[in-house]
Design an enzyme around this catalytic site. Structure first.
Site, short mmCIF file in Angstrom:
data_model
loop_
_atom_site.label_atom_id
_atom_site.label_comp_id
_atom_site.label_asym_id
_atom_site.label_seq_id
_atom_site.Cartn_x
_atom_site.Cartn_y
_atom_site.Cartn_z
N GLY A 69 0.81 -1.21 0.00
CA GLY A 69 0.00 0.00 0.00
C GLY A 69 0.85 1.26 0.00
O GLY A 69 0.52 2.25 -0.65
N SER A 199 -3.96 -2.66 -0.42
CA SER A 199 -2.88 -3.52 0.06
C SER A 199 -3.47 -4.84 0.52
O SER A 199 -4.41 -4.86 1.32
CB SER A 199 -2.16 -2.84 1.22
OG SER A 199 -1.19 -3.72 1.77
N HIS A 201 -2.55 -7.32 2.50
CA HIS A 201 -2.50 -7.83 3.88
C HIS A 201 -3.52 -7.22 4.80
O HIS A 201 -3.68 -7.67 5.94
CB HIS A 201 -1.07 -7.74 4.46
CG HIS A 201 -0.65 -6.40 4.94
ND1 HIS A 201 -0.72 -6.04 6.27
CD2 HIS A 201 -0.13 -5.32 4.30
CE1 HIS A 201 -0.25 -4.81 6.42
NE2 HIS A 201 0.12 -4.35 5.24
N CYS A 325 2.56 1.66 12.73
CA CYS A 325 3.82 2.17 12.20
C CYS A 325 4.53 3.10 13.17
O CYS A 325 5.71 3.38 13.04
CB CYS A 325 3.56 2.91 10.89
SG CYS A 325 2.52 1.95 9.79
C1 PLP Z 1 -1.57 -0.18 6.15
C2 PLP Z 1 -1.85 1.10 5.46
C3 PLP Z 1 -1.02 1.60 4.45
C4 PLP Z 1 0.30 0.94 4.09
O1 PLP Z 1 0.12 -0.31 3.47
P1 PLP Z 1 1.36 -1.34 3.49
O2 PLP Z 1 0.94 -2.41 2.55
O3 PLP Z 1 1.46 -1.82 4.90
O4 PLP Z 1 2.55 -0.59 3.03
C5 PLP Z 1 -1.38 2.76 3.80
N1 PLP Z 1 -2.50 3.40 4.12
C6 PLP Z 1 -3.34 2.96 5.08
C7 PLP Z 1 -4.58 3.72 5.36
C8 PLP Z 1 -3.05 1.80 5.78
O5 PLP Z 1 -3.87 1.38 6.74
#
Ligand code: PLP
Length: 381
Positions: A69, A199, A201, A325
């Site tokens: 993501g 994303s 996951h 994060c």
């Molecule tokens: C988790 C998340 C991301 C980042 O996605 P990753 O695949 O973990 O890099 C970006 N935006 C939001 C709103 C998220 O919850």
């Protein structure tokens, strides 16, 4: 263990693991190779792209596969802004509650690429006013970026209304839909967006794979150059097993979405009612109804989130304080402070995000444990 951190990540669905399996050791070809093994990998890749495009109501050529993501948000912002800069458009409009994948990319574009940003404020519920977004648009605005659903407080933004206004001004709209993948309709025509990030996951697919929808005709400078994969917009050998897994995960999540949304919303209300009924000095943050179905975000007065999370972990409950994060030094959430909470209040932030495996019994257990823990931390028991 009771897992209540589905906004951070989700387990991979067994049906997704099964769909991915052949692509590790049997159908391992490079999709760019000419022989049969490569062609079979290419066919699986394009099949995944078609199925995802069907779910998003777009053309397969409008789907770019990425590594996560974060990369999708980076490609959307950098790709659009760096392409627009050559036409003298350097202004971007976004909100202060975006994920860092958006906000830190904007900061980088401002610091190193001469871009300018306007942050449109949000209200106490974390909602952005569409008219305020429209009012922030300037003649040199190239892109508006507003997330579909917030990861820390679960608030769902009125993206279709914002899209109607950006479109009328001829400005592109990107939405970070990463939190929405499993829970909201993703029809890009109904949403009216030009770019949309997902994303895997976050919807029971593997980590390390994502996608960016880019409407046909949008000028996008690639961030990663090389062999010209993904129509030159994202070079690098495609991660076929993960992409196949992401397509399966999205199909399952969207097929089960309505029933699961209803079930999770019931659990969410049980959790909110239980906690606010049992624990004094607890406040729900985010919007009371316009929020993700399994998302509960709270402020617990007089308690430090970190102590709470450690005590919950000891009780076998996995939760978070808002963002997975934000590791290291405890700083108040940029989302809560943008919503008008004082830094001191924001230090008591707790996020409980429900998912597929959670039951009413889990919710009742968590309510009972949390009531004990909060009382103990406040020195009342
Ligand atoms: C988790 C998340 C991301 C980042 O996605 P990753 O695949 O973990 O890099 C970006 N935006 C939001 C709103 C998220 O919850």
């Amino acid at each position: 263990m009771i897992y209540l951190d589905h906004s951070a990540t989700t387990p991979v669905d067994e049906r997704v693991v099964e769909a991915m399996a052949p692509f590790w050791t049997t159908l391992y070809g490079n999709p760019s190779s000419i022989y049969g093994l490569g062609r079979r990998a290419a066919a699986a890749l394009e099949d995944a792209r078609r199925r995802i495009a069907h779910l998003l109501n777009c053309q397969p050529a409008e789907v770019i596969f990425t590594s996560c993501g974060t990369e999708s948000d980076n490609l959307a912002l950098r790709g659009v802004m760096l392409a627009a800069a050559s036409r003298g458009k350097r202004h971007i409009v976004t909100t202060p509650i975006e994920h860092h994948a958006v906000l830190h990319t904007v900061t980088d574009l401002v610091e190193h690429f001469d871009c300018e940003v306007t942050l449109v404020p949000v209200d106490r519920a974390g909602l952005v006013e569409p008219a305020a977004v429209a009012a922030a648009i300037r003649p040199d605005t190239a892109l508006v970026s507003v997330m579909l659903a917030n990861n820390e407080v679960g608030t769902i933004q009125p993206i279709a209304e914002i899209a109607a206004l950006t479109r009328a001004r001829g400005v592109l709209l990107h939405t970070d839909a990463v939190q929405a993948g499993g829970y909201l309709p993703l029809d890009v025509e109904a949403l009216g967006v030009d770019l949309l990030a997902l994303s895997a996951h976050k919807f029971y697919g593997p980590k390390g794979v994502g996608l960016l929808y880019v409407r046909r005709g949008v000028r996008l400078l690639p961030v990663q150059t090389g062999g010209g994969q993904e129509r030159g917009r994202r070079s690098g050998t495609e991660n076929v097993p993960y992409i196949v897994g992401m397509a399966r995960a999205l199909e399952l999540a969207q097929a089960e979405r309505e029933a699961e949304t209803q079930r999770l919303a019931g659990l969410r209300q049980r959790l909110i009612a239980g906690l606010t009924g049992r624990i004094p000095g607890i406040t729900l943050t985010g919007h009371p109804t316009q929020r993700l179905p399994g998302h509960v975000s709270l402020l617990v007065a007089g308690v430090e989130a970190e102590a709470l999370l450690i005590a919950l972990d000891l009780a076998g409950i996995a939760a978070s304080s808002g963002s997975a994060c934000a590791t290291g030094a405890p700083t108040p959430s940029h989302v809560l402070t943008a919503m008008g909470y004082q830094p001191q209040e924001a230090m008591g932030a707790l996020r409980l995000t429900l998912g597929r495996a959670n039951t009413e019994a889990d919710v009742d257990f968590v309510v009972a444990r949390l009531a004990e823990i909060v009382a103990r931390l406040r020195g009342q028991a």
